[in-house]
Design an enzyme around this catalytic site. Structure first.
Site, PDB file in Angstrom:
ATOM      1  N   PRO A 291       7.447  38.808   8.342  1.00  0.00           N
ATOM      2  CA  PRO A 291       7.683  37.391   8.572  1.00  0.00           C
ATOM      3  C   PRO A 291       6.986  36.509   7.540  1.00  0.00           C
ATOM      4  O   PRO A 291       5.816  36.747   7.200  1.00  0.00           O
ATOM      5  CB  PRO A 291       7.069  37.162   9.957  1.00  0.00           C
ATOM      6  N   ARG A 330      14.062  21.987  -0.739  1.00  0.00           N
ATOM      7  CA  ARG A 330      14.955  22.691   0.178  1.00  0.00           C
ATOM      8  C   ARG A 330      16.189  21.881   0.587  1.00  0.00           C
ATOM      9  O   ARG A 330      17.239  22.435   0.819  1.00  0.00           O
ATOM     10  CB  ARG A 330      14.188  23.184   1.417  1.00  0.00           C
ATOM     11  N   CYS A 361      14.478  11.142 -11.081  1.00  0.00           N
ATOM     12  CA  CYS A 361      15.691  10.488 -11.583  1.00  0.00           C
ATOM     13  C   CYS A 361      16.852  11.423 -11.350  1.00  0.00           C
ATOM     14  O   CYS A 361      17.365  12.053 -12.289  1.00  0.00           O
ATOM     15  CB  CYS A 361      15.565  10.208 -13.057  1.00  0.00           C
ATOM     16  N   TYR A 390       8.005  27.840   2.059  1.00  0.00           N
ATOM     17  CA  TYR A 390       9.001  27.567   1.009  1.00  0.00           C
ATOM     18  C   TYR A 390       8.989  26.113   0.545  1.00  0.00           C
ATOM     19  O   TYR A 390      10.031  25.549   0.223  1.00  0.00           O
ATOM     20  CB  TYR A 390      10.402  27.994   1.477  1.00  0.00           C
TER      21      TYR A 390
HETATM   22  N1  LLP Z   1      11.106  40.234   3.281  1.00  0.00           N
HETATM   23  C1  LLP Z   1      11.994  40.126   2.289  1.00  0.00           C
HETATM   24  C2  LLP Z   1      12.400  41.324   1.577  1.00  0.00           C
HETATM   25  C3  LLP Z   1      12.540  38.882   1.948  1.00  0.00           C
HETATM   26  O1  LLP Z   1      13.426  38.805   0.976  1.00  0.00           O
HETATM   27  C4  LLP Z   1      12.129  37.738   2.661  1.00  0.00           C
HETATM   28  C5  LLP Z   1      12.660  36.412   2.329  1.00  0.00           C
HETATM   29  C6  LLP Z   1      11.183  37.883   3.686  1.00  0.00           C
HETATM   30  C7  LLP Z   1      10.699  39.156   3.972  1.00  0.00           C
HETATM   31  C8  LLP Z   1      10.673  36.734   4.494  1.00  0.00           C
HETATM   32  O2  LLP Z   1      11.663  36.130   5.245  1.00  0.00           O
HETATM   33  P1  LLP Z   1      11.305  34.958   6.274  1.00  0.00           P
HETATM   34  O3  LLP Z   1      10.577  35.569   7.447  1.00  0.00           O
HETATM   35  O4  LLP Z   1      10.451  33.989   5.550  1.00  0.00           O
HETATM   36  O5  LLP Z   1      12.613  34.383   6.637  1.00  0.00           O
HETATM   37  N2  LLP Z   1      13.739  29.946  -0.169  1.00  0.00           N
HETATM   38  C9  LLP Z   1      14.502  30.136   1.053  1.00  0.00           C
HETATM   39  C10 LLP Z   1      14.117  31.404   1.759  1.00  0.00           C
HETATM   40  C11 LLP Z   1      14.347  32.639   0.942  1.00  0.00           C
HETATM   41  C12 LLP Z   1      13.900  33.873   1.685  1.00  0.00           C
HETATM   42  C13 LLP Z   1      13.925  35.035   0.793  1.00  0.00           C
HETATM   43  N3  LLP Z   1      13.440  36.238   1.364  1.00  0.00           N
HETATM   44  C14 LLP Z   1      14.294  28.919   1.946  1.00  0.00           C
HETATM   45  O6  LLP Z   1      13.571  28.014   1.556  1.00  0.00           O
HETATM   46  O7  LLP Z   1      14.856  28.846   3.027  1.00  0.00           O
END
Ligand code: LLP
Length: 431
Positions: A291, A330, A361, A390
């Site tokens: 997570p 985001r 801008c 993020y």
């Molecule tokens: N493990 C792997 C292999 C991942 O690619 C990711 C997220 C996570 C764990 C963690 O996932 P989470 O629990 O945070 O959902 N920039 C995007 C999110 C990209 C997530 C990429 N991978 C945003 O701002 O929503």
């Protein structure tokens, strides 16, 4: 209010963890990332306890550093009993600099360079999550040179689309991450890994996506991986010791998002996993989850100072802020929704419909569209909730805007954990 740690004081100001948001803004400046350590720790504990309970001792959550990486977060997640997922040498370097033990790191990345692999091996990384056969070969050689047997998980793609389950076996097999099971390529990958002399294949990794609320993709993923492990056992004598089922549980950005019952969700996944294990004759492995968002997001609030309002007659009202897509890209990238508050006038009526515009801008520099807040005056503090994940990790210096400071609050005290960038910082690498 969206979260328990937010409240309103007698001045009509927003409080975060009991601290007046307007006071924090005037003391530390804006834009300001505010992290509530108690929320962060509570989120860690929720995962640690639920995973022990559902999957047994030895199973653990790995904090996905990509959500929010800075030195100060690592002692917190470590003290809560978490391992970490790191996705680049930069994240490894940051965690090592914070004293985080390398053996509790899981090194991800779809294109680790030779140097990255060397760095990981020489740093004593616990697990490599091997993405593809190119990496396997370089890693095997690097481990051989170092005289070690490197523990790895093999990253597999299970062919699930978490948002439209009907679309199984279409889009998600076509991914730049991992090796697909459906095409038969995973078999070759497993066989190659098992015959690499300096690599110990502990198990598999798979990640279905991010900001997911439905449960079917996680349940199904667990089943597919166990069925696959059983087949690999039959064909190559492979024994699954560890299974990393990725991250991705969704968080609540607005009151339209559900509040996920994380222990409940973990128990449900465990049920499917255990059933699949007994059906397929696979011994229950140690389970990891990764997570990121659901650890950091709701612990963070960003504070801005309003520049004022601009009412484009017949169209829309804008509230300008002293940050924007540079500290939170985001909305610009994904049109992600946020909850916005006028932290200086919490007792006013939140009926001023407006778009929150940043200072770049670029017309795409917005944080939210058509939200309702109490009409601000220039100088009011605008709070954007759920910005712990993020945001800082995706911030940029576009338009030469320095990145904000970050403070960590706990027990009514605030400490700076990331200094505000200076103009000198902006040019320090320029010759
Ligand atoms: N493990 C792997 C292999 C991942 O690619 C990711 C997220 C996570 C764990 C963690 O996932 P989470 O629990 O945070 O959902 N920039 C995007 C999110 C990209 C997530 C990429 N991978 C945003 O701002 O929503």
């Amino acid at each position: 209010m969206l979260y328990d740690n937010l409240n309103v004081n007698e001045k009509g100001h927003l409080t975060i963890g009991g601290m007046d948001a307007a006071d924090l803004a005037s003391e530390h400046g804006t834009p300001l990332y505010v992290m509530d350590e108690d929320v962060l720790r509570k989120n860690c504990r929720t995962y640690v306890n639920a995973m022990h309970e559902s999957f047994g001792e030895g199973s653990a959550p790995l904090y996905a550093s990509k959500a929010l990486s800075f030195k100060g977060i690592y002692p917190i997640v470590e003290s809560e009993g978490m391992c970490i997922d790191v996705v680049s040498p930069g994240e490894i370097y940051t965690a090592l600099a914070a004293g985080f033990p390398p053996e509790k790191m899981f090194f991800h990345g779809t294109n680790k360079t030779d140097e990255d692999i060397e760095y990981g091996v020489s740093s004593g990384i616990g697990f490599f999550v091997v993405d593809n056969h190119n990496e396997l070969e370089v890693l095997d050689n690097a481990a051989g040179r170092a005289g070690i047997k490197q523990k790895v998980l093999l990253r597999l793609t299970v062919g699930l689309d978490p948002h439209t389950l009907e679309a199984i076996n279409t889009g998600k097999v076509d991914s730049q991450f991992g090796v697909p099971i459906d095409t038969g390529q995973a078999d070759e990958f497993v066989r190659a890994a098992l015959s690499s002399s300096n690599i110990s294949v502990e198990g598999f990794h798979s990640h279905v996506g991010s900001q997911i609320f439905e449960s079917e993709s996680f349940n199904r993923q667990a089943e597919i991986l166990i069925e696959y492990a059983a087949r690999m056992n039959k064909e190559y004598g492979f024994k699954l010791r560890a299974l990393n089922i990725g991250g991705g549980l969704g968080v609540r950005y607005t009151d339209r998002d559900p509040l996920l019952d994380i222990p409940g969700r973990i128990a449900e996944i465990a049920e499917h996993l255990k059933a699949a294990c007994s059906r397929c004759g696979v011994e229950m492995p140690v389970v990891y989850m990764e997570p990121g968002r659901s650890i950091a997001a709701n612990a963070g609030v960003t504070l801005y100072t309003a520049g004022g309002t601009k009412e484009v007659r017949g169209y829309r009202n804008y509230v300008t802020i002293d940050g924007g897509m540079t500290d939170n890209p985001r909305f610009a990238l994904y049109r992600s929704e946020y909850t916005v508050l006028n932290a200086s006038r919490m007792t006013g009526s939140a009926d001023y419909e407006c778009t929150i515009a940043g200072r770049c801008c670029e017309s795409g520099d917005r944080i939210a569209e058509d939200v309702k807040i109490t009409k601000p005056e220039r100088g009011d503090i605008i709070a954007v909730l759920t910005t712990g994940a993020y945001n800082y990790s995706m911030a940029s210096n576009y338009n030469r805007i320095p990145r904000p400071a970050m403070i960590m609050i706990s027990d009514g005290q605030a400490r700076t954990v990331v200094k505000r960038e200076s103009y000198e910082d902006l040019i320090k690498n320029e010759l």
